[in-house]
Design a protein around this motif. Structure first.
Motif, PDB file in Angstrom:
ATOM      1  N   VAL A  51      -8.030  -3.227   0.768  1.00 32.67           N
ATOM      2  CA  VAL A  51      -7.961  -1.924   1.423  1.00 32.67           C
ATOM      3  C   VAL A  51      -9.200  -1.128   1.020  1.00 32.67           C
ATOM      4  O   VAL A  51      -9.348  -0.739  -0.139  1.00 32.67           O
ATOM      5  N   ALA A  52     -10.091  -0.942   1.981  1.00 34.60           N
ATOM      6  CA  ALA A  52     -11.270  -0.110   1.759  1.00 34.60           C
ATOM      7  C   ALA A  52     -11.024   1.267   2.357  1.00 34.60           C
ATOM      8  O   ALA A  52     -10.103   1.464   3.153  1.00 34.60           O
ATOM      9  N   THR A  53     -11.853   2.234   1.969  1.00 33.87           N
ATOM     10  CA  THR A  53     -11.671   3.612   2.420  1.00 33.87           C
ATOM     11  C   THR A  53     -12.922   4.104   3.120  1.00 33.87           C
ATOM     12  O   THR A  53     -14.030   3.975   2.598  1.00 33.87           O
ATOM     13  N   ALA A  54     -12.726   4.670   4.300  1.00 33.29           N
ATOM     14  CA  ALA A  54     -13.828   5.295   5.041  1.00 33.29           C
ATOM     15  C   ALA A  54     -13.538   6.780   5.136  1.00 33.29           C
ATOM     16  O   ALA A  54     -12.985   7.267   6.121  1.00 33.29           O
ATOM     17  N   GLY A  55     -13.884   7.474   4.061  1.00 32.04           N
ATOM     18  CA  GLY A  55     -13.624   8.897   3.954  1.00 32.04           C
ATOM     19  C   GLY A  55     -12.573   9.168   2.899  1.00 32.04           C
ATOM     20  O   GLY A  55     -11.395   9.327   3.198  1.00 32.04           O
ATOM     21  N   THR A  56     -13.001   9.207   1.630  1.00 33.67           N
ATOM     22  CA  THR A  56     -12.049   9.447   0.551  1.00 33.67           C
ATOM     23  C   THR A  56     -11.554  10.889   0.608  1.00 33.67           C
ATOM     24  O   THR A  56     -12.263  11.800   1.021  1.00 33.67           O
ATOM     25  N   THR A  57     -10.319  11.078   0.169  1.00 31.21           N
ATOM     26  CA  THR A  57      -9.709  12.403   0.217  1.00 31.21           C
ATOM     27  C   THR A  57     -10.460  13.394  -0.657  1.00 31.21           C
ATOM     28  O   THR A  57     -10.654  14.547  -0.278  1.00 31.21           O
ATOM     29  N   THR A  68     -10.267   2.433  -6.960  1.00 25.79           N
ATOM     30  CA  THR A  68      -9.697   3.570  -7.684  1.00 25.79           C
ATOM     31  C   THR A  68      -9.765   4.835  -6.832  1.00 25.79           C
ATOM     32  O   THR A  68      -9.100   5.825  -7.142  1.00 25.79           O
ATOM     33  N   ASN A  69     -10.544   4.786  -5.762  1.00 22.11           N
ATOM     34  CA  ASN A  69     -10.683   5.932  -4.857  1.00 22.11           C
ATOM     35  C   ASN A  69      -9.669   5.918  -3.722  1.00 22.11           C
ATOM     36  O   ASN A  69      -9.696   6.793  -2.855  1.00 22.11           O
ATOM     37  N   ALA A  70      -8.785   4.934  -3.676  1.00 21.20           N
ATOM     38  CA  ALA A  70      -7.869   4.786  -2.545  1.00 21.20           C
ATOM     39  C   ALA A  70      -6.848   5.907  -2.507  1.00 21.20           C
ATOM     40  O   ALA A  70      -6.465   6.478  -3.538  1.00 21.20           O
ATOM     41  N   HIS A  71      -6.374   6.194  -1.305  1.00 18.96           N
ATOM     42  CA  HIS A  71      -5.338   7.208  -1.127  1.00 18.96           C
ATOM     43  C   HIS A  71      -4.046   6.751  -1.792  1.00 18.96           C
ATOM     44  O   HIS A  71      -3.719   5.562  -1.801  1.00 18.96           O
ATOM     45  N   HIS A  72      -3.306   7.709  -2.326  1.00 17.86           N
ATOM     46  CA  HIS A  72      -2.077   7.359  -3.045  1.00 17.86           C
ATOM     47  C   HIS A  72      -1.068   6.634  -2.160  1.00 17.86           C
ATOM     48  O   HIS A  72      -0.198   5.900  -2.659  1.00 17.86           O
ATOM     49  N   SER A  73      -1.172   6.816  -0.841  1.00 21.84           N
ATOM     50  CA  SER A  73      -0.206   6.174   0.052  1.00 21.84           C
ATOM     51  C   SER A  73      -0.285   4.654  -0.002  1.00 21.84           C
ATOM     52  O   SER A  73       0.699   3.973   0.331  1.00 21.84           O
ATOM     53  N   VAL A  74      -1.411   4.097  -0.400  1.00 22.31           N
ATOM     54  CA  VAL A  74      -1.521   2.642  -0.515  1.00 22.31           C
ATOM     55  C   VAL A  74      -0.596   2.137  -1.623  1.00 22.31           C
ATOM     56  O   VAL A  74       0.150   1.163  -1.448  1.00 22.31           O
ATOM     57  N   HIS A  75      -0.620   2.811  -2.753  1.00 23.71           N
ATOM     58  CA  HIS A  75       0.252   2.419  -3.861  1.00 23.71           C
ATOM     59  C   HIS A  75       1.719   2.660  -3.516  1.00 23.71           C
ATOM     60  O   HIS A  75       2.593   1.848  -3.849  1.00 23.71           O
ATOM     61  N   ARG A  76       1.997   3.771  -2.835  1.00 25.47           N
ATOM     62  CA  ARG A  76       3.382   4.061  -2.462  1.00 25.47           C
ATOM     63  C   ARG A  76       3.894   3.037  -1.458  1.00 25.47           C
ATOM     64  O   ARG A  76       5.058   2.621  -1.516  1.00 25.47           O
ATOM     65  N   ALA A  77       3.048   2.622  -0.529  1.00 22.12           N
ATOM     66  CA  ALA A  77       3.463   1.626   0.454  1.00 22.12           C
ATOM     67  C   ALA A  77       3.795   0.302  -0.224  1.00 22.12           C
ATOM     68  O   ALA A  77       4.788  -0.359   0.122  1.00 22.12           O
ATOM     69  N   ALA A  78       2.964  -0.105  -1.184  1.00 19.49           N
ATOM     70  CA  ALA A  78       3.241  -1.352  -1.903  1.00 19.49           C
ATOM     71  C   ALA A  78       4.589  -1.265  -2.623  1.00 19.49           C
ATOM     72  O   ALA A  78       5.374  -2.228  -2.627  1.00 19.49           O
ATOM     73  N   TRP A  79       4.859  -0.116  -3.208  1.00 23.46           N
ATOM     74  CA  TRP A  79       6.144   0.083  -3.897  1.00 23.46           C
ATOM     75  C   TRP A  79       7.312   0.027  -2.911  1.00 23.46           C
ATOM     76  O   TRP A  79       8.314  -0.655  -3.140  1.00 23.46           O
ATOM     77  N   LEU A  80       7.183   0.734  -1.787  1.00 28.84           N
ATOM     78  CA  LEU A  80       8.258   0.762  -0.804  1.00 28.84           C
ATOM     79  C   LEU A  80       8.551  -0.624  -0.231  1.00 28.84           C
ATOM     80  O   LEU A  80       9.701  -0.955   0.066  1.00 28.84           O
ATOM     81  N   LEU A  81       7.515  -1.422  -0.079  1.00 31.73           N
ATOM     82  CA  LEU A  81       7.656  -2.746   0.534  1.00 31.73           C
ATOM     83  C   LEU A  81       7.992  -3.835  -0.470  1.00 31.73           C
ATOM     84  O   LEU A  81       8.144  -5.001  -0.099  1.00 31.73           O
ATOM     85  N   GLY A  82       8.093  -3.488  -1.735  1.00 28.50           N
ATOM     86  CA  GLY A  82       8.406  -4.491  -2.746  1.00 28.50           C
ATOM     87  C   GLY A  82       7.262  -5.440  -3.025  1.00 28.50           C
ATOM     88  O   GLY A  82       7.490  -6.577  -3.464  1.00 28.50           O
ATOM     89  N   LEU A  83       6.031  -4.998  -2.793  1.00 27.26           N
ATOM     90  CA  LEU A  83       4.863  -5.838  -3.060  1.00 27.26           C
ATOM     91  C   LEU A  83       4.459  -5.717  -4.525  1.00 27.26           C
ATOM     92  O   LEU A  83       4.814  -4.746  -5.211  1.00 27.26           O
ATOM     93  N   ILE A 135     -17.613   7.020   1.920  1.00 27.27           N
ATOM     94  CA  ILE A 135     -17.292   5.804   2.664  1.00 27.27           C
ATOM     95  C   ILE A 135     -17.675   4.596   1.820  1.00 27.27           C
ATOM     96  O   ILE A 135     -18.821   4.474   1.367  1.00 27.27           O
ATOM     97  N   ASP A 136     -16.706   3.717   1.595  1.00 28.55           N
ATOM     98  CA  ASP A 136     -16.998   2.487   0.858  1.00 28.55           C
ATOM     99  C   ASP A 136     -18.038   1.663   1.620  1.00 28.55           C
ATOM    100  O   ASP A 136     -18.159   1.782   2.848  1.00 28.55           O
ATOM    101  N   PRO A 137     -18.799   0.829   0.912  1.00 23.80           N
ATOM    102  CA  PRO A 137     -19.789  -0.033   1.580  1.00 23.80           C
ATOM    103  C   PRO A 137     -19.095  -1.111   2.415  1.00 23.80           C
ATOM    104  O   PRO A 137     -18.883  -2.248   1.957  1.00 23.80           O
TER     105      PRO A 137
END
Length: 572
Positions: free
Chosen positions: A270-276, A223-238, A281-283
């Motif tokens: 997709v893990a995050t090392a430095g949330t916005t 839930t801490n992921a950058h919004h670009s992850v969701h946008r990328a999935a949408w753009l790629l039809g995933l 940093i995720d474990p």
């Protein structure tokens, strides 16, 4: 600031160069302008490249530097005062029309536009500009970017960028080795930043899944992921990413394991090392083990945290990163590069193969076969700036240890700021560890109100400081100690020159901007904004209306810059 921020003509010294013609107000060219037009046109049409290019650039560069200095001096702080309407009015008054019938010449155009943008800029070099992952670029990197603009290599074919292609290749290799020192053949693709890097990472994961016979790949992220992850999935039809639960801003490995148990087919975690929002940093070691046990691949978005690797002391915070098949790594955050400067680091260079594409005018088979490098498969873009040049110059100028020292200074500044918050009676910090260089805090006065009103007060304090041009603070919603989400002010410290006195002054600005009373922003004085809206436009003179009486201002620490001194209840 200048005497009249709402002026309708350029400030003194703007538009008065040797090739100045009409004032920047949209008037028609005068006879004098017509007489000087040949000289003005010659300067404006000179080329930047070639043997004579530097001589053409030299006076223009002086004009730009002068306009930058004047604009910063006239602004007098981290942000222009007055809010969006006032800034819009000033820019239009100084610069319109934006497509004149007759040009005003290079000197006037540069002086007017650069001064106006500098005066109206958000300045990340100001210690009170701390809202975003928006770094103050190093002068050496900005100078290298000038060279990149003058030379103008386009990184889509070797015959447009012979030497720049080698610089990009070697710089990418150095970054790849930094992230994957134990891998035999890692690689890095230079990108425009984290959004593009995450997009390409998901694209490559999809292509690996298809090559294995699957239709698609399932992305899982916190839930801490950058919004670009969701946008990328949408753009790629995933498929929509599966969202994994977090606690205290970090992904929970047990929750990830449960989510993976329900996935059939290829999966990319997709893990995050430095949330916005918090710089957390995720474990990574636990997430890597969980993903591997379930047969999933791991991508780490380290756009913020990746440069910790430059520091021997801080690099262990990224243990587990080496298990990732791909890593997003930005240098226009904790790397002090002008935008754009990003990379997607791959554990194995063969992973980039799906990006290969032939366009006969750029990489014909016979050209490639005869030894001309193929650059088209290095990006999803075609025309690209040589962004690796400024990165390479910075790496050479400072070395790994020099950059590591700058990273450490920002991490230490966050620790100092957290201590100052903890020691200040008028503010409190979000419970938990300090992020990489991000601190969340809020006025204690907001805690005395019901949750919604308290959050409104936090938001209004931020907007008030923005409208006054005195501080640029971010905002984030995060769990409090009781588990309830609350709104916090966010300070993202990316200025390696910030002093403790600067940070203390920023806190005093916040403390001095909290009004007395329960609903101070619901019944604001004329000219100010109700809670939840952008501040009302400033009056014609560009000044901010005096706020309602508040608590007595605190005393600023010695050495605090004038624009970061405590709010005194009046205009700047």
């Amino acid at each position: 600031m200048t005497a009249d921020p709402g002026r309708t003509a350029p400030a003194a010294g703007i538009g008065t160069g040797t090739d100045a013609a009409p004032a920047a107000t949209g008037t028609a060219p005068t006879a004098t302008a017509a007489a000087t037009a040949p000289t003005a046109t010659a300067a404006a049409t000179a080329l930047a490249g070639g043997v004579r290019g530097p001589e053409a650039l030299r006076p223009l560069t002086g004009t730009v530097l002068d306009a930058l200095a004047r604009g910063a001096a006239d602004r007098e702080g981290p942000l222009p005062a007055g809010g969006p309407a006032a800034v819009t009015e000033r820019v239009r008054a100084a610069c319109a029309p934006f497509l004149p019938e007759h040009g005003t010449g290079a000197d006037e155009a540069l002086r007017t536009l650069v001064h106006t943008v500098a005066e109206g800029a958000a300045d990340p070099a100001d210690p009170a500009c701390v809202a975003h992952l928006h770094c103050p670029p190093l002068a050496v990197a900005a100078a290298a970017d000038l060279a990149a603009s003058a030379l103008n290599p386009s990184m889509d074919s070797w015959d447009q960028a012979p030497a720049a292609a080698v610089v990009e290749e070697e710089t990418a290799a150095a970054l790849a080795a930094l992230v994957h020192p134990g891998r035999p053949d890692p690689d890095a693709l230079i990108t425009s930043g984290g959004t593009e890097s995450n997009l390409v990472a998901l694209l490559l994961a999809r292509e690996r899944a298809r090559a294995a016979g699957a239709r698609t790949v399932q992305v899982l992220c916190g839930t801490n992921a950058h919004h670009s992850v969701h946008r990328a999935a949408w753009l790629l039809g995933l498929p929509d990413p599966v969202t994994v639960g977090c606690r205290s801003g970090r992904m929970l490995p047990d929750a990830l394991d449960r989510a993976l148990a329900g996935v059939r087919g290829p999966a990319l975690v997709v893990a995050t090392a430095g949330t916005t929002d918090e710089g957390l940093i995720d474990p990574l070691p636990e997430i890597a083990r969980t993903a591997a046990a379930r047969g999933a691949e791991l991508h780490v978005d380290a756009a913020y945290g990746g440069p910790l690797l430059f520091s021997d002391r801080l690099a262990p915070l990224l243990d587990g990163l080496g298990s990732a098949v791909s890593v997003t790594f930005d240098l226009h955050k904790l790397g002090w590069q002008p935008v754009a400067a990003g990379a997607l680091v791959l554990a194995d260079r063969r992973a980039a193969a799906p990006l290969g594409f032939e366009a006969a005018y750029l990489n014909a088979d016979d050209d490639t076969g005869s030894g001309l490098p193929d650059l088209l498969g290095r990006s999803v873009r075609t025309s690209r700036r040589p962004d690796a040049l400024k990165i390479a110059v910075t790496l050479r100028a400072l070395g790994r240890r020099g950059i590591g020292d700058l990273v450490e200074s920002c991490v230490e500044a966050a620790g100092t700021f957290a201590r100052l918050v903890d020691d200040h009676p008028a503010v409190r910090r979000r419970p938990g560890p300090v992020g990489i260089s991000t601190v969340l805090f809020r006025p204690t006065a907001a805690d005395e109100l019901p949750d919604a009103e308290g959050d409104e007060t936090v938001a209004a304090v931020r907007r008030r400081l923005l409208a006054e041009g005195r501080a640029v603070l971010g905002r984030a919603v995060a769990e409090d100690a009781d588990g309830r989400p609350r709104l916090w002010l966010k300070a993202t410290l990316l200025n390696p020159r910030a002093r403790e006195a600067d940070l203390a002054g920023l806190l005093e600005l916040v403390a001095g901007s909290v009004p007395a009373g329960r609903a101070p922003f619901g019944s604001a004085p004329a000219g100010s904004a109700p809670a939840g809206n952008v501040p009302a436009p400033a009056p014609a003179d560009g000044r901010v209306p005096a706020p309602a009486p508040g608590p007595p201002p605190a005393t600023a620490p010695p050495g605090t810059p004038a624009h970061t001194r405590p709010h005194d209840g009046g205009t700047r």
